[in-house]
Design a protein around this motif. Structure first.
Motif, mmCIF file in Angstrom:
data_model
loop_
_atom_site.group_PDB
_atom_site.id
_atom_site.type_symbol
_atom_site.label_atom_id
_atom_site.label_comp_id
_atom_site.label_asym_id
_atom_site.label_seq_id
_atom_site.Cartn_x
_atom_site.Cartn_y
_atom_site.Cartn_z
ATOM 1 N N GLN A 96 -5.378 3.769 7.056
ATOM 2 C CA GLN A 96 -5.961 3.672 5.719
ATOM 3 C C GLN A 96 -7.152 2.722 5.707
ATOM 4 O O GLN A 96 -8.184 2.999 5.072
ATOM 5 N N ALA A 146 0.829 -1.208 0.000
ATOM 6 C CA ALA A 146 0.000 0.000 0.000
ATOM 7 C C ALA A 146 0.861 1.254 0.000
ATOM 8 O O ALA A 146 0.504 2.266 -0.603
ATOM 9 N N ARG A 175 1.128 10.507 -4.301
ATOM 10 C CA ARG A 175 0.376 9.689 -3.356
ATOM 11 C C ARG A 175 -0.929 10.381 -2.964
ATOM 12 O O ARG A 175 -1.969 9.748 -2.818
ATOM 13 N N ARG A 216 -3.749 7.678 2.842
ATOM 14 C CA ARG A 216 -2.681 6.770 2.448
ATOM 15 C C ARG A 216 -1.395 7.110 3.201
ATOM 16 O O ARG A 216 -1.245 8.201 3.731
ATOM 17 N N CYS A 248 -4.732 9.166 -3.447
ATOM 18 C CA CYS A 248 -5.544 9.062 -2.241
ATOM 19 C C CYS A 248 -6.834 9.867 -2.376
ATOM 20 O O CYS A 248 -7.927 9.382 -2.042
#
Length: 400
Positions: free
Chosen positions: A180, A154, A254, A196, A258
């Motif tokens: 998460q 992840a 990221r 995230r 997310c």
């Protein structure tokens, strides 16, 4: 931040054989040049001496014993630092605060902040020298080790081979994966936002509440930009309040992924778009919302980009660029803590002059007090500044 360490390796000798693996460091620390393999038989004092000399400690013992060793190193570092700083008690004294006979910390706010940052950086460097190796598929071959593959995938994606990392970073990856999966409850949405790894989590709900309760006027704006969206929480709140379309931006890939996940999960995919951009997207909007990093200092990782803004550059760029991206009757909502002012890192006069120089006016302001736990932590070296902190939503418009 430190130089890019992508593609670097770490080497060590074990059983008379020289071995190597990829090096992973989210805060971009360089791989230690000397590495010693250690296990359950090492004492905390011996490990502390090695780490203080800059030697990486590759852990081969029981996983939970390794975590206990990390805590022991932390205690020794704090005691050692307190001994160097003076005889005062508590974390404030250990980090350079000067104590009066009544026990209160008397130190210049900016110096205290700088000392606190230096303490945390030195602590992070030392604890970051306790290492673990992850094999193919993120296999952690330690006794009583947890399954780390889902959390690592992840955070980092599919494994590309063996790698070494600090035990502290692995702990952060595991903790972030739990957040998460579990999510953070957002009262304004009646839903959960799922952050995230490496994306700033919306656990400080006061800034979300400001965006959720500040009045629009006669009707919700048709279009909005959410700059530095992070998890996408503010974009979701704006859409929940009836704004027609929202473009959310973030410089962190990221965060883009997310925010897209969260907005899709909440059913806003058709009215929201998330783009990787350094602040403003192309075009204009009726409402532009920005919750920039609030402290002018250097970040040490991608996650800290949500907190630290060297020279208040992001804040200044938002203010300077706002007019060029607003519609004729548009409005900017700037959500900003005044903690930097209480730490003597930025003055209110400098901030207000920046607004005037950009041809903007403040048409209203809404304030709220922070609710996070550190506000009431009297042992925090920055307690005085934190207890006086106010988070405000500044409504900005072009000068008439």
């Amino acid at each position: 931040m430190a130089e890019d360490i992508a593609g670097s390796t770490i080497t060590w000798t074990e059983g008379g054989v020289e071995l190597s693996a990829g090096w992973r460091s989210e805060n971009r620390s360089a791989a230690p040049t000397q590495v010693k393999v250690i296990g359950d038989d090492i004492t905390a004092d011996a490990a502390f001496r090695l780490a203080r000399s800059g030697i990486g400690l590759l852990w081969r013992g029981d996983y939970h014993n390794g975590r206990q060793l990390m805590q022991a190193l932390d205690r020794r570092f704090t005691r050692n630092h307190a001994g160097r700083a003076g005889s005062g008690r508590g974390r404030g004294a250990a980090r350079g605060g000067r104590r009066t006979g009544r026990g209160s910390v008397r130190a210049d706010a900016a110096e205290t902040f700088s000392a606190e940052r230096a303490f945390n950086a030195e602590r992070s460097r030392l604890l970051g020298l306790l290492l673990v190796e992850l094999g193919e598929g993120y296999a952690l071959e330690l006794r009583r080790a947890p399954e780390v593959r889902p959390a690592c995938e992840a955070a980092y994606g599919v494994s590309d081979g063996p790698m070494c990392m600090s035990l502290t970073e692995l702990g952060g990856v595991l903790s972030a994966h739990q957040w998460q999966l579990r999510g953070v409850a957002i009262d304004a949405l009646g839903e959960r936002i799922h952050p995230r790894y490496g994306v700033f989590s919306p656990i400080r709900g006061e800034y979300v509440d400001l965006v959720a309760t500040t009045p629009f006027g006669s009707a919700p704006p048709a279009t909005a930009f959410d700059l530095g969206t992070g998890t996408g929480v503010l974009a979701a709140v704006l859409l929940h309040r009836g704004i027609g379309t929202v473009v959310a931006t973030d410089i962190n890939p990221r965060a883009v992924a997310c925010a897209q996940e969260n907005l899709e999960r909440l059913g806003f995919a058709g009215s929201a778009s998330v783009v990787e951009a350094d602040l403003f997207p192309p075009g204009r909007a009726d409402l532009i919302v920005c919750n920039p990093p609030w402290l002018p200092a250097d970040p040490t990782s991608a996650l800290e980009l949500g907190i630290y803004d060297p020279g208040s550059l992001v804040l200044r760029r938002f203010i300077d660029g706002l007019s060029d991206h607003l519609t004729d009757s548009g409005e900017g909502w700037l959500i900003l803590s005044d903690l930097a002012e209480h730490l003597s890192l930025r003055t209110r006069q400098e901030f207000e002059e920046c607004i005037r120089a950009a041809g903007l006016q403040v048409c209203d302001r809404y304030d709220t007090a922070p609710r996070h736990r550190r506000v009431s932590d009297a042992d925090d070296a920055l307690h005085q500044a934190r207890s006086a902190e106010t988070t405000s939503l500044w409504r900005l418009r072009r000068n008439a």
